[in-house]
Design an enzyme around this catalytic site. Sequence first.
Site, short mmCIF file in Angstrom:
data_model
loop_
_atom_site.label_atom_id
_atom_site.label_comp_id
_atom_site.label_asym_id
_atom_site.label_seq_id
_atom_site.Cartn_x
_atom_site.Cartn_y
_atom_site.Cartn_z
N ASP A 107 0.87 -1.16 0.00
CA ASP A 107 0.00 0.00 0.00
C ASP A 107 0.92 1.23 0.00
O ASP A 107 2.15 1.12 0.12
CB ASP A 107 -0.96 -0.03 1.21
CG ASP A 107 -2.19 0.82 0.96
OD1 ASP A 107 -3.23 0.57 1.57
OD2 ASP A 107 -2.12 1.75 0.11
C1 GLC Z 1 -4.24 4.34 -0.27
C2 GLC Z 1 -5.17 3.20 0.09
C3 GLC Z 1 -5.28 2.14 -0.96
C4 GLC Z 1 -5.10 2.75 -2.33
C5 GLC Z 1 -3.66 3.26 -2.41
C6 GLC Z 1 -3.37 3.92 -3.76
O1 GLC Z 1 -3.50 4.73 0.85
O2 GLC Z 1 -4.94 2.54 1.33
O3 GLC Z 1 -6.55 1.51 -0.80
O4 GLC Z 1 -5.33 1.79 -3.34
O5 GLC Z 1 -3.35 4.16 -1.36
O6 GLC Z 1 -4.14 5.06 -3.92
#
Ligand code: GLC
Length: 734
Positions: free
Chosen positions: A278
């Site tokens: 993430d």
């Molecule tokens: C965010 C979220 C995730 C998302 C990623 C990219 O922090 O936790 O769900 O897909 O970053 O945007």
Amino acid sequence: MALVPFGGLTAEATKPSDSAETAFVESLLARMTLEEKLGQLNQPPGIGNDTGPKAKAAGTEQVRKGQVGSFLGMQGVKLTCDMQRIAVKESRLGIPLLFGFDVIHGYRTVFPVPLGEAASFNPVAVEKAARVGAVEATAHGINWTYAPMVDVARDPRWGRVVEGSGEDTYLGEVMAVARVHGFQGKDLRAADSVLATAKHFVAYGGAEAGRDYNTVDISERTLREVYLPPFHAAVDAGVGSIMASFNEIAGVPMHANGPLINGVLRGEWGFDGVLVSDYTGVMELMNHRIAADPTEAGRRALEAGVDIDMVSDIYRKDMPKAVRAGKLPVATVDDAVRRVLRAKYRLGLFDNPYRNCDESLEKSQTLTADHRDAARTMARESMVLLKNKGNVLPLSKQVRTLAVIGPLADNPRAMLGSWAGMGRPEDVVTPLAGIRAAVGPETKVLYARGTDINTADTTGIAEAVRIAGQADAVLLMLGEAEDMSGEANNRTSLDLPGVQEQLALAVQKSGKPVAAVLFNGRPLSINSLQEQVPSILEAWFPGVEAGHALADVLFGDYNPAGRLPITFPRNVGQVPIYYAHKNTGRPPREEERYSSKYLDVSWKPLYAFGHGLSYTSFRYDALRLSRKKIPADGTLQVEVTVTNTGARAGDEVVQLYLRDDVASITRPVKQLRGFRRVHLQAGQSQTLTFTLTANDLSFYGADMKPIVEPGSFTVFAGGNSVDNLEAKFEVTAR
Ligand code: GLC
């Protein structure tokens, strides 16, 4: 019966990869330098129209050097295809890029938020919603979406409850499969298919105190029986990628959790796709204080099986030196690179890197009439009629004067909810606009905002009360702002924000027929509304077609049949509260002082999981089992007849629950094991058959192995998780 096997309980053999694919990947890998290998694992933020020239030049140079494998949040054919041409034509090996984007509930045609979609209990409609998202996203150069979010959530304080399918594991499995199929289509190589991502692995919704990113500390049994199955279902449905979650579980942050990533996900289930971190998840291992520096963080993440480093820039910057210093075997890097190259191969990018470079599609495939129709259908099916005393709803379109009151009546941005992709407020039909479009010229529609969403300002209430006094019926549009749920948007209260309840009660005193519509991203403890307002409709955040879908329901052109995918508490003090709870040694009883309940509030929810009313009525009878006894590996047919006893056609969500009456480990008082949304004409009956299999009966025994134990089981069938017909059967030793 089960649309998907009850996941997480059976290990799958490792999926053999296609031999041509393996040969291609191995030959490419053999030609890559260490920097190029780690480059494939690097995912920087995308280059956008607003990216400054220096950052753009730096990002483009990294691509030329083969130091980028994918971009986050880059979209638009011009930008993505210009960058793809640089990767393919100007880098040494010409490896094409992945372009990942959060297409969660639509790209430009925004659908209801996922919690609302789940409330439809209609996986076919949910799959269609994901399919539309994929068509529009690929038309804009995207080939990877970071969806579906499949986190089970039992704490409505947590902001991200809006993004998933609610509290139930089985419903979560069904919706995970529907969305993976919708996004990836029948052929991943097709130009309108995107790689899907089941996220966030795992148990992210178990955050203590409902605070996003917070510690998770749960038993292995809860992990395997509640949180893992939707991911297993997504893997079995062929999901191409999985995203690690920010949280730790019992002391091990997921971005360094080899036992769950390499052990369960890959070892037990045979997942051979990509695991992406993430956002800065790799770097955050230092915040978790299990890595002293970026190199240690990168090493731990790669060893745990985190293939792609989203935004931390550690794999690219710090790991070449670490590998050369012998801190990380190159074989570990190779395994991650193989998975990334395989994902690109399966998308057909090596044969057709410009699969999403037809700029004409950006216009022809976006916000089409078909897409809007699908969004309107999904929004209608997601709405849940919570209460309808005196049948205030549906309203007549011939009503003379209608007062529309509340801060959500004419708020286009709120209708899109959180993670609205490239959705635009100007695309939205607001509730007020939809209502105005639905009534005839002889109907006068009055409007007053009444209050803000979340301030203490009551100065607008008088005007609202005034127009209510002039009206023949009143519609209240209440709820949360779009940024009061979603990532990091947690609340310690589940009440209607601001002074909206005061507005509702003041308007209710007008003595006119009042219906309240809720727009929210989580359960709300609307006790006063439940007591005072005769009709309440849950609309979640319904997307671009909010106003038309709402008018269809309010005026009876569509008979609502949505069901709650998550329990509504009476107040936040009851949380966590969910239907599939354990019986305990002292189950709550009114008459028993020393039983598990509260002094100040009932232990029962305000609205139960699976609750939802209709403009017609249904009767259940003739619950029949194919056999009274089955062997542990046997199957059982369950039949139930449902009749539309009202005066108009409507959908009904027939739900099947199961209880293991006595077992060696405590079992939930009931668990959803099947559902079907059926359409019945007035007076029509239909007999539905569900099939229960060993998978549905099994649980993790004392040794943490899946078992089916002989003994008595109870089947429940009905239109919610509370009012059910019951029948017993016995499982005999094999
Ligand atoms: C965010 C979220 C995730 C998302 C990623 C990219 O922090 O936790 O769900 O897909 O970053 O945007």
